[in-house]
Design an enzyme around this catalytic site. Sequence first.
Site, PDB file in Angstrom:
ATOM      1  N   ARG A  41     -17.838 -38.637   4.352  1.00 51.59           N
ATOM      2  CA  ARG A  41     -16.513 -38.751   4.954  1.00 51.59           C
ATOM      3  C   ARG A  41     -15.909 -40.067   4.453  1.00 51.59           C
ATOM      4  O   ARG A  41     -16.623 -41.039   4.221  1.00 51.59           O
ATOM      5  CB  ARG A  41     -16.630 -38.791   6.483  1.00 51.59           C
ATOM      6  CG  ARG A  41     -15.311 -38.935   7.214  1.00 51.59           C
ATOM      7  CD  ARG A  41     -15.506 -39.147   8.722  1.00 51.59           C
ATOM      8  NE  ARG A  41     -14.223 -39.340   9.376  1.00 51.59           N
ATOM      9  CZ  ARG A  41     -14.067 -39.686  10.655  1.00 51.59           C
ATOM     10  NH1 ARG A  41     -15.137 -39.885  11.407  1.00 51.59           N
ATOM     11  NH2 ARG A  41     -12.862 -39.847  11.168  1.00 51.59           N
ATOM     12  N   HIS A  42     -14.601 -40.116   4.236  1.00 53.30           N
ATOM     13  CA  HIS A  42     -13.961 -41.355   3.812  1.00 53.30           C
ATOM     14  C   HIS A  42     -14.180 -42.462   4.849  1.00 53.30           C
ATOM     15  O   HIS A  42     -14.479 -42.198   6.018  1.00 53.30           O
ATOM     16  CB  HIS A  42     -12.461 -41.145   3.600  1.00 53.30           C
ATOM     17  CG  HIS A  42     -11.752 -40.671   4.835  1.00 53.30           C
ATOM     18  ND1 HIS A  42     -11.425 -41.511   5.881  1.00 53.30           N
ATOM     19  CD2 HIS A  42     -11.334 -39.439   5.207  1.00 53.30           C
ATOM     20  CE1 HIS A  42     -10.826 -40.830   6.837  1.00 53.30           C
ATOM     21  NE2 HIS A  42     -10.762 -39.564   6.456  1.00 53.30           N
ATOM     22  N   ARG A  45      -9.414 -45.845   7.474  1.00 55.97           N
ATOM     23  CA  ARG A  45      -8.060 -45.684   6.944  1.00 55.97           C
ATOM     24  C   ARG A  45      -7.060 -46.138   7.995  1.00 55.97           C
ATOM     25  O   ARG A  45      -7.406 -46.381   9.154  1.00 55.97           O
ATOM     26  CB  ARG A  45      -7.786 -44.217   6.606  1.00 55.97           C
ATOM     27  CG  ARG A  45      -8.007 -43.285   7.788  1.00 55.97           C
ATOM     28  CD  ARG A  45      -7.378 -41.918   7.589  1.00 55.97           C
ATOM     29  NE  ARG A  45      -7.788 -40.961   8.607  1.00 55.97           N
ATOM     30  CZ  ARG A  45      -7.345 -40.927   9.849  1.00 55.97           C
ATOM     31  NH1 ARG A  45      -6.467 -41.829  10.270  1.00 55.97           N
ATOM     32  NH2 ARG A  45      -7.767 -40.014  10.705  1.00 55.97           N
ATOM     33  N   ARG A 118      -7.428 -41.806   0.259  1.00 52.60           N
ATOM     34  CA  ARG A 118      -8.523 -42.376   1.050  1.00 52.60           C
ATOM     35  C   ARG A 118      -9.887 -41.850   0.612  1.00 52.60           C
ATOM     36  O   ARG A 118     -10.881 -42.550   0.733  1.00 52.60           O
ATOM     37  CB  ARG A 118      -8.296 -42.107   2.537  1.00 52.60           C
ATOM     38  CG  ARG A 118      -8.198 -40.634   2.941  1.00 52.60           C
ATOM     39  CD  ARG A 118      -7.801 -40.512   4.399  1.00 52.60           C
ATOM     40  NE  ARG A 118      -7.639 -39.144   4.876  1.00 52.60           N
ATOM     41  CZ  ARG A 118      -6.517 -38.454   4.788  1.00 52.60           C
ATOM     42  NH1 ARG A 118      -5.460 -38.984   4.171  1.00 52.60           N
ATOM     43  NH2 ARG A 118      -6.439 -37.225   5.280  1.00 52.60           N
ATOM     44  N   GLU A 224      -5.316 -24.133   7.022  1.00 49.51           N
ATOM     45  CA  GLU A 224      -6.341 -24.666   7.905  1.00 49.51           C
ATOM     46  C   GLU A 224      -6.127 -24.111   9.311  1.00 49.51           C
ATOM     47  O   GLU A 224      -5.007 -23.713   9.670  1.00 49.51           O
ATOM     48  CB  GLU A 224      -6.260 -26.195   7.942  1.00 49.51           C
ATOM     49  CG  GLU A 224      -6.468 -26.867   6.610  1.00 49.51           C
ATOM     50  CD  GLU A 224      -6.412 -28.382   6.700  1.00 49.51           C
ATOM     51  OE1 GLU A 224      -6.624 -28.915   7.821  1.00 49.51           O
ATOM     52  OE2 GLU A 224      -6.178 -29.032   5.676  1.00 49.51           O
ATOM     53  N   ASP A 313     -13.949 -35.617   7.810  1.00 52.46           N
ATOM     54  CA  ASP A 313     -14.832 -35.262   8.923  1.00 52.46           C
ATOM     55  C   ASP A 313     -14.823 -33.762   9.167  1.00 52.46           C
ATOM     56  O   ASP A 313     -15.844 -33.180   9.560  1.00 52.46           O
ATOM     57  CB  ASP A 313     -14.452 -36.013  10.207  1.00 52.46           C
ATOM     58  CG  ASP A 313     -12.982 -35.881  10.577  1.00 52.46           C
ATOM     59  OD1 ASP A 313     -12.182 -35.365   9.774  1.00 52.46           O
ATOM     60  OD2 ASP A 313     -12.625 -36.318  11.694  1.00 52.46           O
TER      61      ASP A 313
END
Length: 463
Positions: A41-42, A45, A118, A224, A313
């Site tokens: 996961r990044h 941010r 990100r 999504e 995530d």
Amino acid sequence: MIQWMWAAILLLCGMNVQAQTKRSDDFHSKYELKELVVMSRHNIRSPLSSSGAAYQRVTPHEWFAWSSPGSQLSLRGGVLETEMGQFFRKWVVSEGLLPDNYRPEGDEVLFYANSRQRTFATAKYFSAGFLPFANVMINHKYDEDKMDPLFTPQFTKMNDAYRQQVLSEIEALHGGAQAWMAAQQPTLTLMEEVLDMTHSPAAENDTTHFWFDDTQFKIEKDDEPRMTGGYKLANSVADALVLQCYETENYAAFGYELTMDQWRAICAVKEVYDGLLFTTHAAAVNLAYPLVKRIREELQRQDRKFMFLCGHDSNLASIGAALDFQFPETERALELHTPIGSKLVFEKWSDGTDDYVAVNLVYQAVDQLQDCTLLSLDTPPMVLPVTVKGLIANSDGLYRLSDLDARFAEAMGEYEAIEDVPTAVRSNMDDRPSAAIYNLQGQRLDSLQRGVNIINGKKTVQK
């Protein structure tokens, strides 16, 4: 006080963490590390939108002056990810997988990130710490901030019966979507107090409360899973509060002192949102299919030594739900299951005859995030084992690769069995009208009343 509490926890769990990151001589006499696949996961941010964003309007207070534009990796996030890369470098060198200051040859190392800033930046910073003597190329497919289908948790197959299955599984989570959201009411009230929401710009035009009883879900092909209604605002604000907590290096919000349990509860508001959208098994086998397929291919390769995938995530959540992974409840973290910057790590080991896999969740503890702790084998990040429902690990905590591969194949087979046919347009859970009406106190109304009404989040005046 909180720092002392974390120190005590570290003393209690330190031996467990060391056992995960420094395997015994007996273990090394039996196994050799062959490959590492990291689904990341990044890192930290700024909030997903900036000027005029909804989270800014719910408080009269000034938010943290973010070090990056909306949704992009923060300066702290870059520093933290470099430190995580340095830790992984020390670890793989100690395991003999790669030499120190390694320069990749052929296809032995691959970095692939979503094209969001990100995620790309997270992979770049990690690579700087992981392979400081190499100018690693970060593979990505599109221009900045365009989503790559590999990392987009979208439905690529749909039919009416399947949609209903997804909605039914959403309704079965934790006693039902409404019940699960209603359980967050004490935390929503706490957030209203912390924000001083009654004196905010939103109180003048929208509402003084967070609400959730108008929640509906949109389940459509090539999109999504989406939630409409007031709970989206609560999720957005909880997200911004937690990010501000990381950046400001303290556990207060706008001068309001919060305990760790209260911060965990605020994170739970976000986890309910993500859980409803991304963690039903029926949805996950569809949403995670591209990444499940890619990770499976990686684990079957013989020429790769290290693979780094960087997404979101929602990717970790949907992969876990598709494969029936059971994420551990985190320690020393605000998020309960997939903390910011966390990595789902697949370690492929060989005993010379068979291949095995260890699955771990690796993340920086909240004090490590705030203090920018320098990580090493002696000061590691948190490493917790991920269990696979229905599979039995051996006495060394490893799953047979053949067994895990069968689980991947099963999840992919479920996706492939979904019939893709034209569907009805309607996708909401129930017959509640989409035009939800509230007064300024956040109370749901059956019809318009004289004075101020809030319809779908917009102020109207009824005479």
